[in-house]
Design a protein around this motif. Structure first.
Motif, PDB file in Angstrom:
ATOM      1  N   TYR A  32       0.781  -1.302  -0.009  1.00  0.00           N
ATOM      2  CA  TYR A  32       0.077  -0.120   0.006  1.00  0.00           C
ATOM      3  C   TYR A  32       0.984   1.284  -0.138  1.00  0.00           C
ATOM      4  N   GLY A  33       2.209   1.171  -0.053  1.00  0.00           N
ATOM      5  CA  GLY A  33       3.034   2.086  -0.202  1.00  0.00           C
ATOM      6  C   GLY A  33       3.852   2.375   1.056  1.00  0.00           C
ATOM      7  N   LEU A  34       3.543   1.628   2.176  1.00  0.00           N
ATOM      8  CA  LEU A  34       4.407   1.902   3.444  1.00  0.00           C
ATOM      9  C   LEU A  34       5.942   1.682   3.000  1.00  0.00           C
ATOM     10  N   ASP A  35       6.644   2.476   3.379  1.00  0.00           N
ATOM     11  CA  ASP A  35       8.107   2.141   3.427  1.00  0.00           C
ATOM     12  C   ASP A  35       8.887   2.484   4.749  1.00  0.00           C
ATOM     13  N   SER A  36      10.242   2.072   4.715  1.00  0.00           N
ATOM     14  CA  SER A  36      10.814   2.065   6.288  1.00  0.00           C
ATOM     15  C   SER A  36      10.872   3.583   6.754  1.00  0.00           C
ATOM     16  N   VAL A  37      10.726   4.552   5.850  1.00  0.00           N
ATOM     17  CA  VAL A  37      10.939   5.841   6.308  1.00  0.00           C
ATOM     18  C   VAL A  37       9.644   6.265   7.247  1.00  0.00           C
ATOM     19  N   ARG A  38       8.390   5.690   6.612  1.00  0.00           N
ATOM     20  CA  ARG A  38       7.119   5.769   7.240  1.00  0.00           C
ATOM     21  C   ARG A  38       7.030   5.085   8.338  1.00  0.00           C
ATOM     22  N   VAL A  39       7.512   3.746   8.445  1.00  0.00           N
ATOM     23  CA  VAL A  39       7.358   3.104   9.667  1.00  0.00           C
ATOM     24  C   VAL A  39       8.083   3.687  10.583  1.00  0.00           C
ATOM     25  N   MET A  40       9.274   4.170  10.493  1.00  0.00           N
ATOM     26  CA  MET A  40      10.067   5.025  11.465  1.00  0.00           C
ATOM     27  C   MET A  40       9.280   6.159  12.098  1.00  0.00           C
ATOM     28  N   ALA A  41       8.676   6.907  11.114  1.00  0.00           N
ATOM     29  CA  ALA A  41       7.926   8.146  11.509  1.00  0.00           C
ATOM     30  C   ALA A  41       6.755   7.773  12.337  1.00  0.00           C
ATOM     31  N   LEU A  42       6.103   6.377  11.910  1.00  0.00           N
ATOM     32  CA  LEU A  42       4.949   6.104  12.735  1.00  0.00           C
ATOM     33  C   LEU A  42       5.374   5.619  14.004  1.00  0.00           C
ATOM     34  N   PRO A  63       5.140  -6.236   8.121  1.00  0.00           N
ATOM     35  CA  PRO A  63       4.238  -4.926   8.166  1.00  0.00           C
ATOM     36  C   PRO A  63       2.851  -5.180   7.712  1.00  0.00           C
ATOM     37  N   ALA A  64       2.287  -5.355   8.873  1.00  0.00           N
ATOM     38  CA  ALA A  64       0.731  -5.681   8.888  1.00  0.00           C
ATOM     39  C   ALA A  64       0.139  -5.408  10.248  1.00  0.00           C
TER      40      ALA A  64
END
Length: 75
Positions: A32-42, A63-64
């Motif tokens: 769905y477009g989630l990348d490592s940078v977004r995971v870190m931000a979340l 990543p679910a």
């Protein structure tokens, strides 16, 4: 305030610019477009707002939302 499944879904959707209803609980969020940078931000957001102790590697491995819930302290 404890983190909930719906809050995780809402935060992921916001990060991706999607409607929460369009974010599945059991599918790979990378699709769905989630990348490592977004995971870190979340993760940083949840650490700050909800005192989450999860590690980035654990979230990146599966990543679910359903897989993340126990790691993030959601019952």
């Amino acid at each position: 305030m404890p983190l909930t499944l719906e809050q995780i879904r809402s935060d992921v959707a916001e990060c991706l610019g999607e409607d929460p209803a369009d974010i599945p609980l059991d599918e790979n969020l990378v699709d769905y477009g989630l990348d490592s940078v977004r995971v870190m931000a979340l993760l940083e957001r949840w650490r700050h707002e909800h005192a989450v102790q999860a590690d980035f590697a654990d979230l990146a491995e599966r990543p679910a939302i359903e897989a993340w819930a126990p790691l993030l302290g959601v019952a």
